[in-house]
Write an enzyme that holds these catalytic residues in place. Sequence first.
Site, PDB file in Angstrom:
ATOM      1  N   GLY A  34      40.799  50.014  40.867  1.00 16.98           N
ATOM      2  CA  GLY A  34      39.928  50.621  39.854  1.00 16.98           C
ATOM      3  C   GLY A  34      40.731  51.346  38.795  1.00 16.98           C
ATOM      4  O   GLY A  34      40.265  52.307  38.195  1.00 16.98           O
ATOM      5  N   ARG A  43      40.910  51.243  33.715  1.00 15.34           N
ATOM      6  CA  ARG A  43      40.607  52.176  32.627  1.00 15.34           C
ATOM      7  C   ARG A  43      40.261  53.529  33.236  1.00 15.34           C
ATOM      8  O   ARG A  43      40.310  53.712  34.442  1.00 15.34           O
ATOM      9  CB  ARG A  43      39.468  51.632  31.773  1.00 15.34           C
ATOM     10  CG  ARG A  43      38.204  51.495  32.551  1.00 15.34           C
ATOM     11  CD  ARG A  43      37.047  51.059  31.686  1.00 15.34           C
ATOM     12  NE  ARG A  43      35.912  50.968  32.573  1.00 15.34           N
ATOM     13  CZ  ARG A  43      34.982  50.053  32.525  1.00 15.34           C
ATOM     14  NH1 ARG A  43      35.022  49.134  31.609  1.00 15.34           N
ATOM     15  NH2 ARG A  43      33.993  50.057  33.386  1.00 15.34           N
ATOM     16  N   SER A  98      34.457  63.599  44.097  1.00 12.29           N
ATOM     17  CA  SER A  98      33.877  64.159  42.869  1.00 12.29           C
ATOM     18  C   SER A  98      33.413  65.588  43.129  1.00 12.29           C
ATOM     19  O   SER A  98      33.281  66.002  44.290  1.00 12.29           O
ATOM     20  CB  SER A  98      32.660  63.297  42.493  1.00 12.29           C
ATOM     21  OG  SER A  98      31.890  63.891  41.483  1.00 12.29           O
ATOM     22  N   TYR A 157      24.682  59.070  44.469  1.00 12.76           N
ATOM     23  CA  TYR A 157      26.112  59.274  44.134  1.00 12.76           C
ATOM     24  C   TYR A 157      26.685  60.427  44.974  1.00 12.76           C
ATOM     25  O   TYR A 157      27.785  60.326  45.516  1.00 12.76           O
ATOM     26  CB  TYR A 157      26.214  59.565  42.631  1.00 12.76           C
ATOM     27  CG  TYR A 157      27.609  59.715  42.085  1.00 12.76           C
ATOM     28  CD1 TYR A 157      28.467  58.630  41.955  1.00 12.76           C
ATOM     29  CD2 TYR A 157      28.067  60.958  41.658  1.00 12.76           C
ATOM     30  CE1 TYR A 157      29.742  58.787  41.424  1.00 12.76           C
ATOM     31  CE2 TYR A 157      29.335  61.120  41.125  1.00 12.76           C
ATOM     32  CZ  TYR A 157      30.178  60.025  41.010  1.00 12.76           C
ATOM     33  OH  TYR A 157      31.440  60.180  40.486  1.00 12.76           O
ATOM     34  N   ALA A 195      25.564  61.440  47.909  1.00 14.88           N
ATOM     35  CA  ALA A 195      25.661  60.970  49.295  1.00 14.88           C
ATOM     36  C   ALA A 195      26.955  60.189  49.488  1.00 14.88           C
ATOM     37  O   ALA A 195      27.678  60.365  50.480  1.00 14.88           O
ATOM     38  CB  ALA A 195      24.446  60.103  49.639  1.00 14.88           C
ATOM     39  N   LYS A 197      29.754  60.327  47.569  1.00 15.42           N
ATOM     40  CA  LYS A 197      30.980  61.102  47.347  1.00 15.42           C
ATOM     41  C   LYS A 197      31.220  62.130  48.465  1.00 15.42           C
ATOM     42  O   LYS A 197      32.375  62.428  48.781  1.00 15.42           O
ATOM     43  CB  LYS A 197      30.951  61.758  45.967  1.00 15.42           C
ATOM     44  CG  LYS A 197      31.036  60.746  44.810  1.00 15.42           C
ATOM     45  CD  LYS A 197      32.304  59.883  44.869  1.00 15.42           C
ATOM     46  CE  LYS A 197      32.562  59.114  43.581  1.00 15.42           C
ATOM     47  NZ  LYS A 197      33.745  58.238  43.681  1.00 15.42           N
TER      48      LYS A 197
HETATM   49  N1  NAD Z   1      34.688  60.941  34.894  1.00 15.86           N
HETATM   50  C1  NAD Z   1      34.417  61.986  35.639  1.00 15.86           C
HETATM   51  O1  NAD Z   1      34.163  63.081  35.124  1.00 15.86           O
HETATM   52  C2  NAD Z   1      34.383  61.889  37.141  1.00 15.86           C
HETATM   53  C3  NAD Z   1      33.926  63.018  37.827  1.00 15.86           C
HETATM   54  C4  NAD Z   1      33.910  62.973  39.215  1.00 15.86           C
HETATM   55  C5  NAD Z   1      34.359  61.860  39.886  1.00 15.86           C
HETATM   56  N2  NAD Z   1      34.792  60.777  39.186  1.00 15.86           N
HETATM   57  C6  NAD Z   1      35.274  59.644  39.962  1.00 15.86           C
HETATM   58  O2  NAD Z   1      36.579  59.313  39.501  1.00 15.86           O
HETATM   59  C7  NAD Z   1      36.789  57.897  39.654  1.00 15.86           C
HETATM   60  C8  NAD Z   1      37.196  57.306  38.305  1.00 15.86           C
HETATM   61  O3  NAD Z   1      36.107  57.504  37.379  1.00 15.86           O
HETATM   62  P1  NAD Z   1      36.230  57.231  35.816  1.00 15.86           P
HETATM   63  O4  NAD Z   1      35.557  58.350  35.141  1.00 15.86           O
HETATM   64  O5  NAD Z   1      37.616  56.876  35.455  1.00 15.86           O
HETATM   65  O6  NAD Z   1      35.258  55.963  35.708  1.00 15.86           O
HETATM   66  P2  NAD Z   1      35.325  54.687  34.744  1.00 15.86           P
HETATM   67  O7  NAD Z   1      33.982  54.071  34.826  1.00 15.86           O
HETATM   68  O8  NAD Z   1      35.867  55.070  33.414  1.00 15.86           O
HETATM   69  O9  NAD Z   1      36.407  53.761  35.473  1.00 15.86           O
HETATM   70  C9  NAD Z   1      36.148  53.249  36.745  1.00 15.86           C
HETATM   71  C10 NAD Z   1      36.965  51.989  36.936  1.00 15.86           C
HETATM   72  O10 NAD Z   1      36.671  51.502  38.253  1.00 15.86           O
HETATM   73  C11 NAD Z   1      36.445  50.098  38.161  1.00 15.86           C
HETATM   74  N3  NAD Z   1      35.570  49.690  39.271  1.00 15.86           N
HETATM   75  C12 NAD Z   1      34.304  50.094  39.520  1.00 15.86           C
HETATM   76  N4  NAD Z   1      33.841  49.471  40.612  1.00 15.86           N
HETATM   77  C13 NAD Z   1      34.840  48.675  41.073  1.00 15.86           C
HETATM   78  C14 NAD Z   1      34.972  47.806  42.161  1.00 15.86           C
HETATM   79  N5  NAD Z   1      33.959  47.567  43.019  1.00 15.86           N
HETATM   80  N6  NAD Z   1      36.147  47.160  42.339  1.00 15.86           N
HETATM   81  C15 NAD Z   1      37.182  47.369  41.483  1.00 15.86           C
HETATM   82  N7  NAD Z   1      37.121  48.183  40.422  1.00 15.86           N
HETATM   83  C16 NAD Z   1      35.953  48.827  40.217  1.00 15.86           C
HETATM   84  C17 NAD Z   1      35.804  49.898  36.788  1.00 15.86           C
HETATM   85  O11 NAD Z   1      35.911  48.554  36.336  1.00 15.86           O
HETATM   86  C18 NAD Z   1      36.617  50.878  35.939  1.00 15.86           C
HETATM   87  O12 NAD Z   1      37.802  50.283  35.450  1.00 15.86           O
HETATM   88  C19 NAD Z   1      35.474  57.332  40.209  1.00 15.86           C
HETATM   89  O13 NAD Z   1      35.543  57.308  41.614  1.00 15.86           O
HETATM   90  C20 NAD Z   1      34.454  58.380  39.784  1.00 15.86           C
HETATM   91  O14 NAD Z   1      33.312  58.348  40.624  1.00 15.86           O
HETATM   92  C21 NAD Z   1      34.818  60.757  37.821  1.00 15.86           C
END
Ligand code: NAD
Length: 278
Positions: free
Chosen positions: A19, A22, A164, A177, A179, A181
């Site tokens: 993942g 990006r 998260s 979500y 549940a 995390k």
């Molecule tokens: N952005 C935030 O503020 C935030 C806050 C808390 C937690 N998170 C967690 O941090 C992590 C990264 O989030 P982000 O903000 O960079 O999200 P994002 O959507 O920008 O990037 C997520 C990436 O994961 C990839 N992805 C999703 N499902 C996939 C799968 N089944 N197999 C392979 N790749 C997959 C997507 O293609 C994408 O490139 C996630 O676990 C998200 O839940 C983010």
Amino acid sequence: MTRMDLPADFTGKVALVVGGGRGIGSAVVEQFARRGATVVVADTDRLPSHFNHYESTQVTGYADAQKLAARMTESGLRVTAAQADATDEDDIRRLYADLAEDAGRLDAVVNAFGVTHVCPVERMELAEFQQVVSGNLDGVFLSAKHALPLLRSSGGGAIVNFSSVSGRSGFAKVAHYCAAKFGVVGFTAALAQEVARDGIRVNAVCPGIVRSNMWRYLLSEFVRPGESEEECWERMRTMIPQREFQTPEDLAELVAYLAAATKVTGQAISVDGGMTAP
Ligand SMILES: NC(=O)c1ccc[n+]([C@@H]2O[C@H](COP(=O)([O-])OP(=O)(O)OC[C@H]3O[C@@H](n4cnc5c(N)ncnc54)[C@H](O)[C@@H]3O)[C@@H](O)[C@H]2O)c1
């Protein structure tokens, strides 16, 4: 503010970021590569259409992973891209088999994928609940399961899972979500106990608000009638005691620390400006 310069040098080490095409994961890829690691960045273009709503109609995770790998390679760093859907066991099995064959070892795995969706429980379909739980949790299990043999044969290593603030506190309209995390935190603690004697450490990181694609989608759901996007961001900022959004780099630094911190395991560590301080 100056950044903490961690001593972690990953020269000769191999890291996998699932993942990482990006968002936060892409900063983790860059962090490992700049510290000398050989990095494989896995992502998918095959997310269910349900999740496409936070970035036009096309999910481009793998295409983004390829672009990231090309850009890093041009800078003289060692990054390659692989197509894998973390929720698909055949994809994950193949990903680790290819890694074993090509790199022959593995030192750090980062499960940085995740999906979200906003809906109150009373209006939520079972399929939506299951998709969000599975999209965040199944891959954490599958990736860890198939990573363990290679980590063990490499003499140990680290797994870092993305939870998260929603894995530490409940938030309205994202019960599925939350549940998932909270589940990531529980899975991380349990696996850490299971493999502690093998030199394998398992930790979780809990981001607060990072302005990635995921949060741009959340903002579009949380914006109030008559409120501009910028005003909504400001309202979100007031939820953070430090009044500062987190950046992908903030999380990438913690991931690098956890990959190197040989005595830290079973923990879930927040980078959220105090949002979930007890
Ligand atoms: N952005 C935030 O503020 C935030 C806050 C808390 C937690 N998170 C967690 O941090 C992590 C990264 O989030 P982000 O903000 O960079 O999200 P994002 O959507 O920008 O990037 C997520 C990436 O994961 C990839 N992805 C999703 N499902 C996939 C799968 N089944 N197999 C392979 N790749 C997959 C997507 O293609 C994408 O490139 C996630 O676990 C998200 O839940 C983010």
